[in-house]
Every structure is written in C-alpha cells, then in structure tokens.
Design an enzyme around this catalytic site. Structure first.
Site, PDB file in Angstrom:
ATOM      1  N   ASN A   1       0.870  -1.182   0.000  1.00 24.33           N
ATOM      2  CA  ASN A   1       0.000   0.000   0.000  1.00 24.33           C
ATOM      3  C   ASN A   1       0.910   1.236   0.000  1.00 24.33           C
ATOM      4  O   ASN A   1       1.899   1.248  -0.715  1.00 24.33           O
ATOM      5  CB  ASN A   1      -0.999  -0.057   1.158  1.00 24.33           C
ATOM      6  CG  ASN A   1      -2.239   0.751   0.828  1.00 24.33           C
ATOM      7  OD1 ASN A   1      -2.564   0.920  -0.340  1.00 24.33           O
ATOM      8  ND2 ASN A   1      -2.898   1.287   1.822  1.00 24.33           N
ATOM      9  N   HIS A   2       0.637   2.259   0.788  1.00 24.24           N
ATOM     10  CA  HIS A   2       1.399   3.510   0.628  1.00 24.24           C
ATOM     11  C   HIS A   2       2.893   3.344   0.893  1.00 24.24           C
ATOM     12  O   HIS A   2       3.726   3.798   0.105  1.00 24.24           O
ATOM     13  CB  HIS A   2       0.808   4.599   1.518  1.00 24.24           C
ATOM     14  CG  HIS A   2      -0.632   4.827   1.213  1.00 24.24           C
ATOM     15  ND1 HIS A   2      -1.065   5.160  -0.041  1.00 24.24           N
ATOM     16  CD2 HIS A   2      -1.738   4.722   1.979  1.00 24.24           C
ATOM     17  CE1 HIS A   2      -2.381   5.270  -0.042  1.00 24.24           C
ATOM     18  NE2 HIS A   2      -2.813   5.003   1.180  1.00 24.24           N
TER      19      HIS A   2
ATOM     20  N   CYS B   1      -7.980   8.555   3.035  1.00 21.60           N
ATOM     21  CA  CYS B   1      -8.367   9.923   3.389  1.00 21.60           C
ATOM     22  C   CYS B   1      -9.557  10.406   2.562  1.00 21.60           C
ATOM     23  O   CYS B   1     -10.238  11.358   2.931  1.00 21.60           O
ATOM     24  CB  CYS B   1      -7.203  10.881   3.180  1.00 21.60           C
ATOM     25  SG  CYS B   1      -6.589  10.826   1.489  1.00 21.60           S
TER      26      CYS B   1
ATOM     27  N   VAL C   1       1.763 -13.339   2.783  1.00 19.07           N
ATOM     28  CA  VAL C   1       2.954 -13.917   3.412  1.00 19.07           C
ATOM     29  C   VAL C   1       2.505 -14.474   4.759  1.00 19.07           C
ATOM     30  O   VAL C   1       1.918 -13.752   5.574  1.00 19.07           O
ATOM     31  CB  VAL C   1       4.064 -12.861   3.575  1.00 19.07           C
ATOM     32  CG1 VAL C   1       5.242 -13.421   4.350  1.00 19.07           C
ATOM     33  CG2 VAL C   1       4.508 -12.355   2.207  1.00 19.07           C
TER      34      VAL C   1
ATOM     35  N   LYS D   1     -11.255   1.234   6.317  1.00 16.99           N
ATOM     36  CA  LYS D   1      -9.825   1.245   5.978  1.00 16.99           C
ATOM     37  C   LYS D   1      -9.625   1.037   4.477  1.00 16.99           C
ATOM     38  O   LYS D   1      -8.949   1.814   3.824  1.00 16.99           O
ATOM     39  CB  LYS D   1      -9.099   0.159   6.791  1.00 16.99           C
ATOM     40  CG  LYS D   1      -7.720  -0.207   6.262  1.00 16.99           C
ATOM     41  CD  LYS D   1      -6.598   0.080   7.195  1.00 16.99           C
ATOM     42  CE  LYS D   1      -5.261  -0.220   6.556  1.00 16.99           C
ATOM     43  NZ  LYS D   1      -4.170   0.524   7.100  1.00 16.99           N
TER      44      LYS D   1
ATOM     45  N   ALA E   1      -3.597  17.302  10.180  1.00 17.62           N
ATOM     46  CA  ALA E   1      -4.592  18.365   9.993  1.00 17.62           C
ATOM     47  C   ALA E   1      -5.960  17.735   9.845  1.00 17.62           C
ATOM     48  O   ALA E   1      -6.085  16.554   9.481  1.00 17.62           O
ATOM     49  CB  ALA E   1      -4.256  19.190   8.763  1.00 17.62           C
TER      50      ALA E   1
ATOM     51  N   PHE F   1       6.438  39.879   6.132  1.00 15.24           N
ATOM     52  CA  PHE F   1       5.200  40.532   6.573  1.00 15.24           C
ATOM     53  C   PHE F   1       4.597  41.232   5.370  1.00 15.24           C
ATOM     54  O   PHE F   1       5.297  41.961   4.648  1.00 15.24           O
ATOM     55  CB  PHE F   1       5.474  41.544   7.689  1.00 15.24           C
ATOM     56  CG  PHE F   1       4.394  42.603   7.791  1.00 15.24           C
ATOM     57  CD1 PHE F   1       3.076  42.235   8.018  1.00 15.24           C
ATOM     58  CD2 PHE F   1       4.687  43.951   7.624  1.00 15.24           C
ATOM     59  CE1 PHE F   1       2.063  43.197   8.078  1.00 15.24           C
ATOM     60  CE2 PHE F   1       3.685  44.913   7.676  1.00 15.24           C
ATOM     61  CZ  PHE F   1       2.367  44.541   7.905  1.00 15.24           C
TER      62      PHE F   1
HETATM   63  C1  LIG Z   1     -10.007   6.264   6.651  1.00 13.14           C
HETATM   64  C2  LIG Z   1      -8.574   6.669   6.717  1.00 13.14           C
HETATM   65  C3  LIG Z   1      -8.209   7.990   6.511  1.00 13.14           C
HETATM   66  C4  LIG Z   1      -6.872   8.374   6.566  1.00 13.14           C
HETATM   67  N1  LIG Z   1      -6.554   9.683   6.338  1.00 13.14           N
HETATM   68  C5  LIG Z   1      -5.250  10.055   6.359  1.00 13.14           C
HETATM   69  C6  LIG Z   1      -4.884  11.394   6.075  1.00 13.14           C
HETATM   70  O1  LIG Z   1      -5.739  12.247   5.787  1.00 13.14           O
HETATM   71  N2  LIG Z   1      -3.566  11.722   6.128  1.00 13.14           N
HETATM   72  C7  LIG Z   1      -2.598  10.807   6.420  1.00 13.14           C
HETATM   73  O2  LIG Z   1      -1.409  11.153   6.420  1.00 13.14           O
HETATM   74  N3  LIG Z   1      -2.920   9.520   6.703  1.00 13.14           N
HETATM   75  C8  LIG Z   1      -4.215   9.130   6.674  1.00 13.14           C
HETATM   76  N4  LIG Z   1      -4.547   7.835   6.955  1.00 13.14           N
HETATM   77  C9  LIG Z   1      -3.503   6.885   7.383  1.00 13.14           C
HETATM   78  C10 LIG Z   1      -2.840   6.194   6.204  1.00 13.14           C
HETATM   79  O3  LIG Z   1      -3.791   5.664   5.342  1.00 13.14           O
HETATM   80  C11 LIG Z   1      -1.933   5.091   6.725  1.00 13.14           C
HETATM   81  O4  LIG Z   1      -0.968   5.659   7.554  1.00 13.14           O
HETATM   82  C12 LIG Z   1      -1.279   4.363   5.561  1.00 13.14           C
HETATM   83  O5  LIG Z   1      -2.238   3.603   4.887  1.00 13.14           O
HETATM   84  C13 LIG Z   1      -0.165   3.458   6.029  1.00 13.14           C
HETATM   85  O6  LIG Z   1       0.365   2.852   4.908  1.00 13.14           O
HETATM   86  P1  LIG Z   1       1.101   1.444   5.009  1.00 13.14           P
HETATM   87  O7  LIG Z   1       1.436   1.065   3.599  1.00 13.14           O
HETATM   88  O8  LIG Z   1       2.166   1.511   6.017  1.00 13.14           O
HETATM   89  O9  LIG Z   1       0.026   0.444   5.626  1.00 13.14           O
HETATM   90  P2  LIG Z   1      -1.366  -0.084   5.098  1.00 13.14           P
HETATM   91  O10 LIG Z   1      -2.108   0.972   4.395  1.00 13.14           O
HETATM   92  O11 LIG Z   1      -2.019  -0.752   6.248  1.00 13.14           O
HETATM   93  O12 LIG Z   1      -0.968  -1.181   4.021  1.00 13.14           O
HETATM   94  C14 LIG Z   1      -0.384  -2.397   4.373  1.00 13.14           C
HETATM   95  C15 LIG Z   1      -0.492  -3.353   3.193  1.00 13.14           C
HETATM   96  O13 LIG Z   1       0.092  -4.595   3.562  1.00 13.14           O
HETATM   97  C16 LIG Z   1      -0.712  -5.667   3.122  1.00 13.14           C
HETATM   98  N5  LIG Z   1      -0.426  -6.814   3.996  1.00 13.14           N
HETATM   99  C17 LIG Z   1      -0.575  -6.867   5.347  1.00 13.14           C
HETATM  100  N6  LIG Z   1      -0.184  -8.074   5.808  1.00 13.14           N
HETATM  101  C18 LIG Z   1       0.232  -8.776   4.737  1.00 13.14           C
HETATM  102  C19 LIG Z   1       0.746 -10.085   4.567  1.00 13.14           C
HETATM  103  N7  LIG Z   1       0.947 -10.904   5.607  1.00 13.14           N
HETATM  104  N8  LIG Z   1       1.047 -10.519   3.323  1.00 13.14           N
HETATM  105  C20 LIG Z   1       0.867  -9.675   2.244  1.00 13.14           C
HETATM  106  N9  LIG Z   1       0.372  -8.440   2.351  1.00 13.14           N
HETATM  107  C21 LIG Z   1       0.073  -8.000   3.580  1.00 13.14           C
HETATM  108  C22 LIG Z   1      -2.115  -5.114   3.220  1.00 13.14           C
HETATM  109  O14 LIG Z   1      -3.015  -5.806   2.368  1.00 13.14           O
HETATM  110  C23 LIG Z   1      -1.928  -3.664   2.805  1.00 13.14           C
HETATM  111  O15 LIG Z   1      -2.108  -3.482   1.428  1.00 13.14           O
HETATM  112  C24 LIG Z   1      -5.881   7.411   6.882  1.00 13.14           C
HETATM  113  C25 LIG Z   1      -6.247   6.077   7.109  1.00 13.14           C
HETATM  114  C26 LIG Z   1      -7.572   5.706   7.022  1.00 13.14           C
HETATM  115  C27 LIG Z   1      -7.942   4.272   7.266  1.00 13.14           C
END
Ligand SMILES: Cc1cc2nc3c(=O)[nH]c(=O)nc-3n(C[C@H](O)[C@H](O)[C@H](O)COP(=O)(O)OP(=O)(O)OC[C@H]3O[C@@H](n4cnc5c(N)ncnc54)[C@H](O)[C@@H]3O)c2cc1C
Length: 462
Positions: free
Chosen positions: A12-13, A45, A82, A138, A335, A433
């Site tokens: 993901n991100h 978001c 995994v 989510k 924010a 300013f």
């Molecule tokens: C409704 C909502 C609104 C948000 N708004 C904001 C915002 O406005 N601003 C901001 O900065 N942040 C925001 N966030 C937070 C942001 O979305 C998260 O911080 C971000 O998604 C984190 O990214 P990540 O890739 O670390 O984790 P995740 O998004 O949790 O992605 C993890 C990935 O790993 C995969 N995965 C997990 N375990 C396994 C496994 N065992 N094998 C294979 N794949 C696996 C999952 O399928 C997933 O795709 C928001 C979150 C939500 C839910």
C-alpha cells in the site's frame, strides 16, 4: 553475479513508495512484492469525502497499481499473503489466496510494509463485531460499502464509534447525507491526542450544532441486534439506535510475522532513521514501524500516510546505498477539516505532554490574522507547548473557522520540533510581513514573545 533480490511485504502507501524508489534509483534491481489485497495505493483519506459526495468516483482515490509497478520492473503478486518469515534462512512462506497454493520465496533484503488493521472495541464480544452493518473503515472494499449505505433509505441512524479524525470525518459525511448521526467516544474530548480544549471545545460545539449527537465519556459495551443485524449500540450510559455502526477506534500494527523484532508496547517495530530493524537485512516502514518521535525522544508509531511514503523512500535508499536519505524523526504533524473548522497540529499537545510526565508550559493566543485596518481578517487560534526549562518547542496547534485556513504554518513549526529548536530560535525565523497575508507581530511571534515574558498583547492567555 546473481542480482540482489529485495522482497517487499505489503504494497500500500509505504510498500508502493519503497518499490518505486528502489527501481527509480536502480532499475536493474530484482524487486518482488506481495500483497494479500487485490488493490494497492488506495487513499483512505478520501473515504469520508466520497461518502459525503465531494469525491464523485471512489475509483479516483488510487495513484498506482500493480501494472505500473510491473512496468518499472517489479514482480508483483497481488492476493498473495505472506504467512511466515524465517529471518535466519531468509525465506518467506507465501499463500496464493486465489487458489490456496503455498510456496517459498527467498530474499536478500526484506522490506516489511504490512501496515496496520483497525482495532476492535475492547470488551465488545467478537460475535457482536460480526453483526450485519457493523463496519470498519480502511480499505477500498469498506469504502464502496460505506458509500452505498449512505444512499440506502433503510439506513436512518448511523453510529460512529471513535471521535478521532476518521470518526469525525465520517460523522460529518453521514450528516451531510441527512442521516441521524451519533458519535461516541470513551474519552471526554474529541481528537484528544492532537488538540487541547481551546480547539476541541469549539469543534465539539460545532459538531453538536450540526445535529450530530456527541456522546463523550461513554464506553461502548455491546451491540444489540435483530436477526443478526445491528439495531442498537449499548454504552455505559445509554442505548443509541443504529442501522449502521462504524468502528474507528484506532489501528494495530500488523507485525506478528516478525516476533524477533524489537517493538514498542503497541507492537510497532522500532527502526533507525534508515528504517533498519534489529534483524539483519530487514527494514520496516509505514504503519508497521515506530520511528523516533522528535518531541518525546521515544519510538512511536504515528500511523499517517505522510510517514508511510517517506519511510519507504528512506528504506529503499538505504538498501540502494544512497546516503543522506533518512527520516531522522517524526513530529506527528496532522490536519483536519471538519464542521467548518480548519485545524492542524504537530508534536505534543499540552494534555499529551502531561500524560507523559513532561514538564511543559504552554501559551495560547487568539488574534486577527491580518491587520485590523484591512477590509476583513480572521481570528486565528494558536498554541505552543514547550519544555519549561529549555524552552524547546514540543508542540503547536492552529485553528480557524470558515474559508481562511492557516494550517500550513504548522510546517515550519514541525521542522523546528524535528530540529529541536527553542522558542527564541523559532521567533527569529526570517518570515515575511505583508498586510494582505499577516501581521508584523503575527500569532506565532505573539505567542513566543509571551512565553519569553514579553507581553504586548494583554488579551493573550498563558
Ligand atoms: C479512513 C482513513 C483515513 C486516513 N486519512 C489520512 C490522512 O488524511 N492523512 C494521512 O497522512 N494519513 C491518513 N490515513 C492513514 C494512512 O492511510 C496510513 O498511515 C497508511 O495507509 C499506512 O500505509 P502502510 O502502507 O504503512 O500500511 P497499510 O495501508 O495498512 O498497508 C499495508 C499493506 O500490507 C498488506 N499486507 C498486510 N499483511 C500482509 C501479509 N501478511 N502478506 C501480504 N500483504 C500484507 C495489506 O493488504 C496492505 O495493502 C488514513 C487512514 C484511514 C484508514
């Protein structure tokens, strides 16, 4: 010579950012990536914006996909989970969720980006959490259902549990769709971790004015239902009708696959500025990781997309030997734009500092953002929190209501916190300013002068 293989778990991100950086810096690298989901890069978001109707097409909330990563040279396995990691033999066990086939994959370097998952409500039975119309918020899959329900005539009452930023945004979105909305939290204030009561009192009044029932200081005990479908939320003080319940009480890092990793109390993996874990050749990024918090000096999970993408860049750069690309620390800058309030904060709130036993002081000011001789101006609320002895900046909060937004002032205050600057260093930042935009003694300087004992503004409170 065999190419070095980098494996990324979770795309993901954080994972997407890592894969893109790995291959942008070194197109010849072998990169293999797994995700158990069937989509990547979904911007959560935008969920509330799509529920409320601002975002017309939820499919616009993606910025990458497996084809784009494949075009860069990555081998991407969607719907592949995994299920185990052996960090001694440097192998993974992977299950193809479409057919059930299991296989082993080896790695040279591993980036762990498995993210986080919404927490259940402590004490609420699992079978209640599984009732029809009890939802999490989510994934893209959740988003599609939450949007559909906003237009379902049978959904009259919506209960949102958790008055953090996601819960408040959803409460506003369903209210915009004409639903009866109840927002419940066991805390006594909304967004209590990010904002102090100078900001939350006004926000709470605006939430109530919109018609949302705000039930603070109430613990959700259980749900009551009819034919397996939720009908009521039962709290320590009352029962609320509910055709739809959305649980937004926080996120737990998905880190069970790395039991040998050093972790914080909530299970996030402790990393250094290059995102290295204590396990050789394993990096952790995004919501799964705990980076150094600049205000507290402690490793803390700050589950935000901002940190996810930056940590992905840092880990990839570390693996590729690109020096100087590090996340030295984070300040938890955030924010929220809800119920006509434009709020931003960074670092610790006053309540947060007190909870950690930090000897902090604060100054709160309300001031016009532009000189009063201009045709109009906006009252801006601003607060700084600082270490009492050293005057080191620990946190800042800013808020306006209406069309004028000053949230971007938080950027330079976040940098000041990350660089461990004291208030006087911040005060003498060379800002401009111009009457159209600000005052010579703007709200930041006014607050700092007051903290330094120089009080021109008798109305400012300390
Ligand atoms: C409704 C909502 C609104 C948000 N708004 C904001 C915002 O406005 N601003 C901001 O900065 N942040 C925001 N966030 C937070 C942001 O979305 C998260 O911080 C971000 O998604 C984190 O990214 P990540 O890739 O670390 O984790 P995740 O998004 O949790 O992605 C993890 C990935 O790993 C995969 N995965 C997990 N375990 C396994 C496994 N065992 N094998 C294979 N794949 C696996 C999952 O399928 C997933 O795709 C928001 C979150 C939500 C839910």
């Amino acid at each position: 010579m065999a190419k070095e293989k980098v494996v990324v778990i979770g795309i993901n991100h954080a994972g997407t950012s890592a894969v893109r950086t790995l291959l942008a810096q070194k197109p010849e690298l072998e990169v293999v990536a797994f995700d158990r989901n069937d989509n990547i890069s979904f911007l959560g978001c935008g969920i509330a914006l799509a529920v409320g109707g601002t975002v017309k097409n939820v499919n616009d909330l993606f910025y990458c996909n497996e084809v784009k990563l494949g075009d860069m040279g990555a081998k991407v396995f969607m719907e592949h989970e995994v299920i185990a990691i052996d960090t001694v033999s440097k192998t993974l066990s992977v299950r193809d969720l479409r057919g059930g086939r299991e296989f082993t994959e080896s790695y040279g370097k591993l980036i762990y980006a498995a993210g986080s998952w919404p927490l259940p409500i402590p004490g609420v039975p699992e079978k209640s959490m599984k009732m029809e119309n009890v939802m999490l918020c989510k994934l893209y899959q959740h988003a599609k259902e939450l949007i559909e329900k906003a237009d379902e005539p049978g959904i009259g009452s919506v209960v949102v549990i958790g008055a953090g930023y996601i819960g408040i945004e959803l409460a506003e979105a369903y209210r915009q769709k004409g639903k009866k909305v109840t927002l419940i939290d066991f805390e006594k204030r909304v967004v209590p971790r990010y904002f102090d009561n100078e900001f939350t009192n006004i926000l709470e009044a605006d939430i109530r004015k919109s018609g949302v029932v705000l039930a603070l200081g109430e613990k959700v005990i259980d749900f009551a239902g009819r034919d397996g479908r939720v009908a009521e939320v039962v709290t320590s003080k009352a029962r609320y009708p509910a055709d739809l319940v959305i649980v937004c009480v926080g996120f737990k890092p998905n880190t069970e696959l790395l039991p040998a990793a050093e972790k914080t109390a909530n299970g996030a993996i402790v990393v250094d500025p290059q995102m290295r874990t204590n396990i050789p050749d394993v990096w952790a990024i995004g919501d799964a990781a705990a980076m150094l918090h600049a205000s507290t000096g402690r490793h803390t999970q700050v589950a935000l997309a901002t940190n996810a993408v930056k940590s992905g860049i840092a880990a990839a750069s570390s693996i590729n030997g690109v020096s100087g690309v590090e996340v030295a620390n984070v300040a938890g800058t955030n924010a929220i734009h809800v119920f006509d309030n434009n709020l931003a904060s960074t670092g610790l709130s006053e309540a947060g500092a007190a909870a950690l036993g930090i000897d902090a002081a604060s100054v709160y000011v309300e001031d016009a953002d532009r000189p009063e001789f201009m045709e109009d101006y906006t009252i801006t609320r601003f607060k700084i929190i600082y270490e009492r002895g050293t005057m080191r900046l620990l946190g800042a909060q800013v808020g306006t209501r209406g069309a004028v937004n000053h949230s971007e002032v938080i950027y330079f205050l976040a940098l000041a916190i990350q660089r461990r600057m004291n208030l006087l260093e911040v005060a003498f930042t060379d800002v401009y300013f111009l009457p159209h935009f600000n005052k010579p003694f703007n709200f930041v300087l006014t607050a700092i002068l007051k903290a330094a004992g120089i009080n021109y503004d008798k109305t400012a409170s300390r």
